[in-house]
Scaffold this motif. Structure first.
Motif, PDB file in Angstrom:
ATOM      1  N   ALA A   1     -72.703 -82.636   1.503  1.00  0.00           N
ATOM      2  CA  ALA A   1     -71.375 -82.028   1.376  1.00  0.00           C
ATOM      3  C   ALA A   1     -70.606 -82.644   0.212  1.00  0.00           C
ATOM      4  CB  ALA A   1     -70.595 -82.198   2.673  1.00  0.00           C
ATOM      5  N   HIS A   2     -70.725 -83.959   0.060  1.00  0.00           N
ATOM      6  CA  HIS A   2     -70.008 -84.598  -1.051  1.00  0.00           C
ATOM      7  C   HIS A   2     -70.602 -84.180  -2.393  1.00  0.00           C
ATOM      8  CE1 HIS A   2     -68.521 -87.878  -3.701  1.00  0.00           C
ATOM      9  NE2 HIS A   2     -67.424 -87.620  -3.031  1.00  0.00           N
ATOM     10  N   ASP A   3     -71.907 -84.023  -2.449  1.00  0.00           N
ATOM     11  CA  ASP A   3     -72.542 -83.537  -3.675  1.00  0.00           C
ATOM     12  C   ASP A   3     -72.027 -82.146  -4.027  1.00  0.00           C
ATOM     13  OD1 ASP A   3     -74.016 -85.865  -3.848  1.00  0.00           O
ATOM     14  OD2 ASP A   3     -75.824 -84.991  -2.938  1.00  0.00           O
ATOM     15  N   ILE A   4     -71.911 -81.284  -3.013  1.00  0.00           N
ATOM     16  CA  ILE A   4     -71.402 -79.926  -3.225  1.00  0.00           C
ATOM     17  C   ILE A   4     -69.935 -79.978  -3.653  1.00  0.00           C
ATOM     18  CG2 ILE A   4     -70.801 -77.761  -2.050  1.00  0.00           C
ATOM     19  CD1 ILE A   4     -73.341 -78.177  -0.336  1.00  0.00           C
ATOM     20  N   TYR A   5     -69.184 -80.839  -3.003  1.00  0.00           N
ATOM     21  CA  TYR A   5     -67.764 -81.000  -3.338  1.00  0.00           C
ATOM     22  C   TYR A   5     -67.593 -81.393  -4.808  1.00  0.00           C
ATOM     23  CZ  TYR A   5     -63.069 -83.040  -3.416  1.00  0.00           C
ATOM     24  OH  TYR A   5     -61.777 -83.342  -3.739  1.00  0.00           O
ATOM     25  N   MET A   6     -68.406 -82.314  -5.267  1.00  0.00           N
ATOM     26  CA  MET A   6     -68.312 -82.763  -6.662  1.00  0.00           C
ATOM     27  C   MET A   6     -68.714 -81.647  -7.626  1.00  0.00           C
ATOM     28  SD  MET A   6     -66.977 -85.656  -6.403  1.00  0.00           S
ATOM     29  CE  MET A   6     -67.054 -86.142  -8.139  1.00  0.00           C
ATOM     30  N   ALA A   7     -69.669 -80.816  -7.210  1.00  0.00           N
ATOM     31  CA  ALA A   7     -70.067 -79.676  -8.041  1.00  0.00           C
ATOM     32  C   ALA A   7     -68.925 -78.660  -8.133  1.00  0.00           C
ATOM     33  CB  ALA A   7     -71.322 -79.022  -7.471  1.00  0.00           C
ATOM     34  N   LEU A   8     -68.232 -78.437  -7.015  1.00  0.00           N
ATOM     35  CA  LEU A   8     -67.080 -77.535  -7.011  1.00  0.00           C
ATOM     36  C   LEU A   8     -65.956 -78.110  -7.872  1.00  0.00           C
ATOM     37  CD1 LEU A   8     -66.866 -76.545  -3.227  1.00  0.00           C
ATOM     38  CD2 LEU A   8     -67.889 -75.227  -5.085  1.00  0.00           C
ATOM     39  N   ARG A   9     -65.781 -79.413  -7.763  1.00  0.00           N
ATOM     40  CA  ARG A   9     -64.717 -80.068  -8.516  1.00  0.00           C
ATOM     41  C   ARG A   9     -64.992 -80.028 -10.027  1.00  0.00           C
ATOM     42  NH1 ARG A   9     -61.972 -85.861  -6.890  1.00  0.00           N
ATOM     43  NH2 ARG A   9     -60.213 -85.728  -8.349  1.00  0.00           N
ATOM     44  N   GLN A  65     -66.313 -77.572 -11.511  1.00  0.00           N
ATOM     45  CA  GLN A  65     -65.934 -76.231 -11.958  1.00  0.00           C
ATOM     46  C   GLN A  65     -64.418 -76.057 -11.981  1.00  0.00           C
ATOM     47  OE1 GLN A  65     -68.146 -74.025  -9.029  1.00  0.00           O
ATOM     48  NE2 GLN A  65     -69.863 -73.637 -10.418  1.00  0.00           N
ATOM     49  N   HIS A  66     -63.737 -76.673 -11.002  1.00  0.00           N
ATOM     50  CA  HIS A  66     -62.284 -76.529 -10.884  1.00  0.00           C
ATOM     51  C   HIS A  66     -61.643 -77.892 -10.625  1.00  0.00           C
ATOM     52  CE1 HIS A  66     -62.735 -72.158 -10.748  1.00  0.00           C
ATOM     53  NE2 HIS A  66     -63.705 -72.348  -9.872  1.00  0.00           N
ATOM     54  N   PRO A  67     -61.585 -78.764 -11.643  1.00  0.00           N
ATOM     55  CA  PRO A  67     -61.125 -80.138 -11.447  1.00  0.00           C
ATOM     56  C   PRO A  67     -59.684 -80.261 -10.958  1.00  0.00           C
ATOM     57  CG  PRO A  67     -61.360 -79.626 -13.783  1.00  0.00           C
ATOM     58  CD  PRO A  67     -62.003 -78.517 -13.032  1.00  0.00           C
ATOM     59  N   PHE A  68     -58.824 -79.343 -11.353  1.00  0.00           N
ATOM     60  CA  PHE A  68     -57.421 -79.442 -10.960  1.00  0.00           C
ATOM     61  C   PHE A  68     -57.115 -78.685  -9.673  1.00  0.00           C
ATOM     62  CE2 PHE A  68     -57.480 -79.890 -15.638  1.00  0.00           C
ATOM     63  CZ  PHE A  68     -56.982 -81.187 -15.718  1.00  0.00           C
ATOM     64  N   LEU A  69     -58.019 -77.818  -9.263  1.00  0.00           N
ATOM     65  CA  LEU A  69     -57.808 -77.021  -8.056  1.00  0.00           C
ATOM     66  C   LEU A  69     -58.476 -77.640  -6.839  1.00  0.00           C
ATOM     67  CD1 LEU A  69     -56.743 -74.392  -6.760  1.00  0.00           C
ATOM     68  CD2 LEU A  69     -58.864 -73.290  -7.464  1.00  0.00           C
ATOM     69  N   THR A  70     -59.652 -78.192  -7.027  1.00  0.00           N
ATOM     70  CA  THR A  70     -60.418 -78.746  -5.910  1.00  0.00           C
ATOM     71  C   THR A  70     -59.769 -80.040  -5.434  1.00  0.00           C
ATOM     72  OG1 THR A  70     -62.421 -77.823  -6.878  1.00  0.00           O
ATOM     73  CG2 THR A  70     -62.698 -79.482  -5.146  1.00  0.00           C
ATOM     74  N   GLY A  71     -59.372 -80.047  -4.167  1.00  0.00           N
ATOM     75  CA  GLY A  71     -58.697 -81.213  -3.608  1.00  0.00           C
ATOM     76  C   GLY A  71     -59.205 -81.568  -2.233  1.00  0.00           C
ATOM     77  N   ALA A  72     -58.401 -82.322  -1.510  1.00  0.00           N
ATOM     78  CA  ALA A  72     -58.801 -82.811  -0.190  1.00  0.00           C
ATOM     79  C   ALA A  72     -59.129 -81.678   0.775  1.00  0.00           C
ATOM     80  CB  ALA A  72     -57.682 -83.683   0.393  1.00  0.00           C
ATOM     81  N   GLU A  73     -58.443 -80.533   0.608  1.00  0.00           N
ATOM     82  CA  GLU A  73     -58.652 -79.403   1.514  1.00  0.00           C
ATOM     83  C   GLU A  73     -60.073 -78.850   1.453  1.00  0.00           C
ATOM     84  OE1 GLU A  73     -56.440 -79.588  -0.862  1.00  0.00           O
ATOM     85  OE2 GLU A  73     -54.408 -79.158  -0.156  1.00  0.00           O
ATOM     86  N   ASP A  74     -60.757 -79.061   0.340  1.00  0.00           N
ATOM     87  CA  ASP A  74     -62.059 -78.424   0.129  1.00  0.00           C
ATOM     88  C   ASP A  74     -63.223 -79.131   0.809  1.00  0.00           C
ATOM     89  OD1 ASP A  74     -61.413 -76.140  -1.752  1.00  0.00           O
ATOM     90  OD2 ASP A  74     -60.457 -77.824  -2.761  1.00  0.00           O
ATOM     91  N   LEU A 130     -75.924 -73.329  -5.295  1.00  0.00           N
ATOM     92  CA  LEU A 130     -74.857 -72.977  -4.358  1.00  0.00           C
ATOM     93  C   LEU A 130     -73.513 -72.923  -5.081  1.00  0.00           C
ATOM     94  CD1 LEU A 130     -75.819 -75.103  -1.221  1.00  0.00           C
ATOM     95  CD2 LEU A 130     -75.859 -72.616  -1.396  1.00  0.00           C
ATOM     96  N   ALA A 131     -73.277 -73.899  -5.953  1.00  0.00           N
ATOM     97  CA  ALA A 131     -72.028 -73.924  -6.710  1.00  0.00           C
ATOM     98  C   ALA A 131     -71.917 -72.717  -7.625  1.00  0.00           C
ATOM     99  CB  ALA A 131     -71.937 -75.216  -7.516  1.00  0.00           C
ATOM    100  N   MET A 132     -73.043 -72.278  -8.181  1.00  0.00           N
ATOM    101  CA  MET A 132     -73.044 -71.114  -9.063  1.00  0.00           C
ATOM    102  C   MET A 132     -72.679 -69.847  -8.278  1.00  0.00           C
ATOM    103  SD  MET A 132     -76.236 -69.391 -11.134  1.00  0.00           S
ATOM    104  CE  MET A 132     -76.911 -68.773  -9.581  1.00  0.00           C
ATOM    105  N   ILE A 133     -73.256 -69.693  -7.080  1.00  0.00           N
ATOM    106  CA  ILE A 133     -72.941 -68.529  -6.236  1.00  0.00           C
ATOM    107  C   ILE A 133     -71.472 -68.570  -5.822  1.00  0.00           C
ATOM    108  CG2 ILE A 133     -73.439 -67.350  -4.059  1.00  0.00           C
ATOM    109  CD1 ILE A 133     -76.317 -68.497  -4.297  1.00  0.00           C
ATOM    110  N   ASN A 134     -71.018 -69.754  -5.448  1.00  0.00           N
ATOM    111  CA  ASN A 134     -69.624 -69.933  -5.057  1.00  0.00           C
ATOM    112  C   ASN A 134     -68.689 -69.538  -6.203  1.00  0.00           C
ATOM    113  OD1 ASN A 134     -67.802 -71.378  -2.868  1.00  0.00           O
ATOM    114  ND2 ASN A 134     -67.059 -72.043  -4.861  1.00  0.00           N
TER     115      ASN A 134
END
Length: 331
Positions: free
Chosen positions: A135-143, A145-154, A173-177
């Motif tokens: 999950a943390h690996d996925i979270y970092m991949a999302l972040r 892509q969106h460093p200023f949007l991805t936060g604690a809520e994600d 997964l990050a690409m599909i997301n």
């Protein structure tokens, strides 16, 4: 769970009864949105909440955590409602949620209230430690892509995707997301955490880029807006799940009857955006339960998982709204 009759008048009446039970439970300092959220959980199951059991569950969190922790009263009440409605309000399950929270922190997530929602979603994981790391690996991949949007809520989105039984890599997964995030944004959905959660839910459901799902969600949004129902970020995830479980993009009269009943009740009309979210949620769960056997078997994700996602998203969004209202001096 007893049979759920979708009668708008009875639903509103039961919702208000459950709300009053939450008010009388002795659980103090909980935002009105959260109290209604807990009431809605039991209304959707055609049940009346046991106020004392609700208070006892919140007390279990207090006892096991002590005073120095990140869990505020609104999140504690949300978790207690989610556990209680699923018959998981025992001491052992509360301890598991807390243990899973620590696993997520060890994996790299911050100590926030939103991490507790991720911990709740980890209850369904066979290997929670492995899921927390992924999950943390996925979270970092999302972040990334969106460093200023991805936060604690994600953390919730990341935990959902980390539990997928798939050979897809974190990057895939990050690409599909990102596909869903971009396409929904182009269609008029705002760039925010709710859009990230909608994208994550769509990724979880399809495990691929499905243009028809995007079109269906957009059609549903337009159908609602033509009926003067304004779609806000609070509604995004529910709308995405509704598009998945319902074949048609038309909403039947039952939804609009419920919305009208809520609009005219003095106990509910205090916040149009929120009572619309409750109406959509109750209607979506009813649609999911009324699917034929063939429809259910054709789903790639079980109805129970979809409902769990929708409820966790609603709880997380309500908790975030409560924090925002408190910081701005709202009710």
């Amino acid at each position: 769970m007893t049979e759920f009759a979708f009668d708008s008048g009875k639903i509103v009446q039961q919702l208000l009864v459950n709300f009053q039970e939450v008010n009388n439970s002795g659980v103090m300092g909980v935002d009105k949105r959260i109290r209604f959220l807990v009431a809605q959980l039991f209304t959707s199951e055609n049940e009346v909440i046991d106020g004392q059991a609700f208070k006892a569950t919140t007390t279990l969190f207090k006892k096991q955590l002590g005073f120095f922790n990140a869990l505020d009263g609104n999140t504690r009440a949300s978790l207690a409602g989610l556990l209680l409605v699923n018959g998981q309000s025992d001491e052992k399950t509360v301890a598991r949620v807390i243990d899973h929270y620590e696993l997520l922190v060890e994996a790299g997530f911050k100590r926030t209230n939103f991490t507790y929602f991720g911990a709740y979603l980890l209850l369904k994981a066979d290997k929670p430690k492995h899921v927390a790391t992924r999950a943390h690996d996925i979270y970092m991949a999302l972040r990334k892509q969106h460093p200023f949007l991805t936060g604690a809520e994600d953390v919730t989105s990341a935990v959902l995707m980390a539990q997928l039984d798939t050979s897809l890599s974190v990057e895939q997964l990050a690409m599909i997301n990102e596909y869903y995030f971009t396409e929904f944004n182009r269609a008029g959905f705002r760039k925010n955490d709710s859009l990230q959660f909608l994208a994550a839910t769509s990724t979880l459901i399809f495990l691929e880029c499905d243009v028809n799902h995007v079109k269906k969600v957009v059609q549903l949004m337009k159908e609602l807006e033509r009926a003067d129902v304004k779609i806000r970020p609070l509604h995004y995830v529910t709308l995405g799940i509704l598009a998945y479980v319902q074949e048609s993009t038309e909403l039947d009269v039952a939804f609009f009857d419920l919305l009208e009943a809520m609009r005219h009740d003095s106990g509910l009309r205090w916040n149009r955006e929120f009572y619309t979210a409750m109406a959509l949620s109750l209607y979506t769960e009813e649609q999911a339960r009324n699917m034929t056997r063939e429809q259910v078997e054709s789903l790639m994700v079980s109805v129970h998982v979809l409902i769990a996602i929708e409820r966790a998203a609603a709880a997380s969004a309500a908790a975030a709204a409560s924090v925002a209202a408190a910081s701005s001096g709202g009710s």
